[in-house]
Write an enzyme that holds these catalytic residues in place. Structure first.
Site, PDB file in Angstrom:
ATOM      1  N   ASN A 201       0.866  -1.179   0.000  1.00  9.72           N
ATOM      2  CA  ASN A 201       0.000   0.000   0.000  1.00  9.72           C
ATOM      3  C   ASN A 201       0.901   1.227   0.000  1.00  9.72           C
ATOM      4  OD1 ASN A 201      -1.810   2.043   0.495  1.00  9.72           O
ATOM      5  ND2 ASN A 201      -2.324   1.399   2.580  1.00  9.72           N
TER       6      ASN A 201
ATOM      7  N   GLY B  43       2.414   1.913  10.983  1.00  8.88           N
ATOM      8  CA  GLY B  43       3.412   2.969  10.930  1.00  8.88           C
ATOM      9  C   GLY B  43       4.088   3.281  12.251  1.00  8.88           C
TER      10      GLY B  43
ATOM     11  N   GLU C  70      -5.489  -5.356  10.384  1.00  4.54           N
ATOM     12  CA  GLU C  70      -4.515  -4.302  10.618  1.00  4.54           C
ATOM     13  C   GLU C  70      -4.827  -3.592  11.927  1.00  4.54           C
ATOM     14  OE1 GLU C  70      -2.458  -2.973   6.794  1.00  4.54           O
ATOM     15  OE2 GLU C  70      -4.199  -1.715   7.043  1.00  4.54           O
TER      16      GLU C  70
ATOM     17  N   LYS D  24       0.080   4.221  -0.299  1.00  4.76           N
ATOM     18  CA  LYS D  24      -0.614   5.396   0.267  1.00  4.76           C
ATOM     19  C   LYS D  24      -0.404   6.609  -0.659  1.00  4.76           C
ATOM     20  CE  LYS D  24      -0.041   3.413   4.815  1.00  4.76           C
ATOM     21  NZ  LYS D  24      -0.144   3.604   6.243  1.00  4.76           N
TER      22      LYS D  24
ATOM     23  N   SER E  13       3.280  -2.397  10.365  1.00  8.68           N
ATOM     24  CA  SER E  13       4.727  -2.408  10.659  1.00  8.68           C
ATOM     25  C   SER E  13       5.402  -3.720  10.297  1.00  8.68           C
ATOM     26  CB  SER E  13       4.973  -2.048  12.124  1.00  8.68           C
ATOM     27  OG  SER E  13       4.562  -0.717  12.383  1.00  8.68           O
TER      28      SER E  13
ATOM     29  N   HIS F 224      -9.509   0.809   4.751  1.00  9.69           N
ATOM     30  CA  HIS F 224      -8.267   1.046   5.498  1.00  9.69           C
ATOM     31  C   HIS F 224      -8.574   1.991   6.661  1.00  9.69           C
ATOM     32  CE1 HIS F 224      -4.236   2.410   6.482  1.00  9.69           C
ATOM     33  NE2 HIS F 224      -3.785   1.354   5.834  1.00  9.69           N
TER      34      HIS F 224
ATOM     35  N   GLU G 165      -7.089   4.429   7.775  1.00 10.18           N
ATOM     36  CA  GLU G 165      -6.913   5.859   7.485  1.00 10.18           C
ATOM     37  C   GLU G 165      -8.143   6.426   6.782  1.00 10.18           C
ATOM     38  OE1 GLU G 165      -3.092   5.486   5.571  1.00 10.18           O
ATOM     39  OE2 GLU G 165      -2.183   4.998   7.506  1.00 10.18           O
TER      40      GLU G 165
END
Ligand code: PEP
Length: 258
Positions: free
Chosen positions: A16, A180, A174, A18, A220, A104, A106
């Site tokens: 991904n 991250g 996730e 992003k 991560s 996702h 985000e």
């Protein structure tokens, strides 16, 4: 739940990107990944890259013929219409995408996407002939409150469209607190949640459908921790952010698949 034979679920290593990559860098990265993949005598995984919308067409042309799958990071639930700035699933399929990431964290956080929205987007991706990569996972607060299992169950039930199958659906677990941050669940924690997801999937998909569905871990993952995570019986690959932006690291994660 008993793990399926390894051959039933070929690992998927998905990147991904992003909101990263202007044209020159993005194309160089895609070509680097494709060249390394083509140079492998044998491999035990499928590889997918999900660049920003702006690069999809050019990346598709740049890696034409390589054994590299192309995906998008989102789609709209409608096939067309008055949705300024959005991109429809058939448009992505036409560009050569085989997969679309939906839900996702985000997008759930930054764009207020509910499970119902994610479900509609996943249905749109599937309806356009693509595989929906449906992301679920708990926040740190929910983890601390002991709500991980309940959140994952709720998100899975709410985000999975009717008509889902092992061929048009991939689940990505996730944990939001791992994205991250350099932190990951312990192998025991990751396996327990993946096994829970597989057990839950057997309700809508049946035992055979559940056993054949790929459940990716994301958060991560890197070349140092991938071998342990990818060896877990119910982990069928990874959804990788930061480490997918370096071809050597991304391929090194793939090489951890056994
Ligand atoms: C992600 O955002 O899907 C992700 C897993 O990111 P990272 O690998 O950087 O944690």
């Amino acid at each position: 739940m008993t793990a399926a034979p390894a051959t039933l679920r070929r690992p998927l290593i998905a990147g991904n990107w992003k909101m990263n990559g202007l044209k020159a860098d993005g194309l160089a990265l895609a070509r680097d990944i494709a060249t390394r993949l083509e140079g492998m005598a044998s491999r035990r995984f499928d590889m997918l890259v999900c660049p920003p919308f702006t690069l999809l067409d050019a990346v598709c042309a740049a890696v034409d013929g390589a054994p590299l799958l192309l995906g998008a990071q989102d789609c709209h639930a409608d096939a067309k219409g008055a949705h300024t700035g959005d991109v429809a699933a058939p448009m992505l399929a036409e560009l050569g995408c085989s997969h679309v990431i939906v839900g996702h964290s985000e997008r759930r956080t930054n764009h207020g996407e509910s499970d119902a929205t994610v479900r509609a987007k996943a249905a749109a991706a599937q309806g356009a002939g693509m595989t929906a990569v449906i992301c679920i996972g708990e926040t740190e607060g929910q983890r601390d409150a002991g709500e991980t299992a309940a959140v994952v169950r709720r998100q899975l039930a709410g985000s999975l469209p009717a008509g889902s199958s092992a061929t048009n659906t991939v689940i990505a677990y996730e944990p939001v607190w791992a994205i991250g941050t350099g932190r990951t669940p312990t192998p025991e924690e990751a396996q327990a949640i993946h096994a829970l997801i597989r057990a839950e999937l057997s309700k809508p998909l049946g035992a055979a459908g559940s056993a054949a569905t790929r459940i990716l871990y994301g958060g991560s993952m890197n070349p140092k921790n991938a071998a342990v995570l990818l060896a877990l019986p119910d982990v069928d690959g990874g959804l990788i952010g930061g480490a997918s932006l370096k071809a050597a690291d991304f391929l090194a994660i793939g090489e951890c698949c056994r």
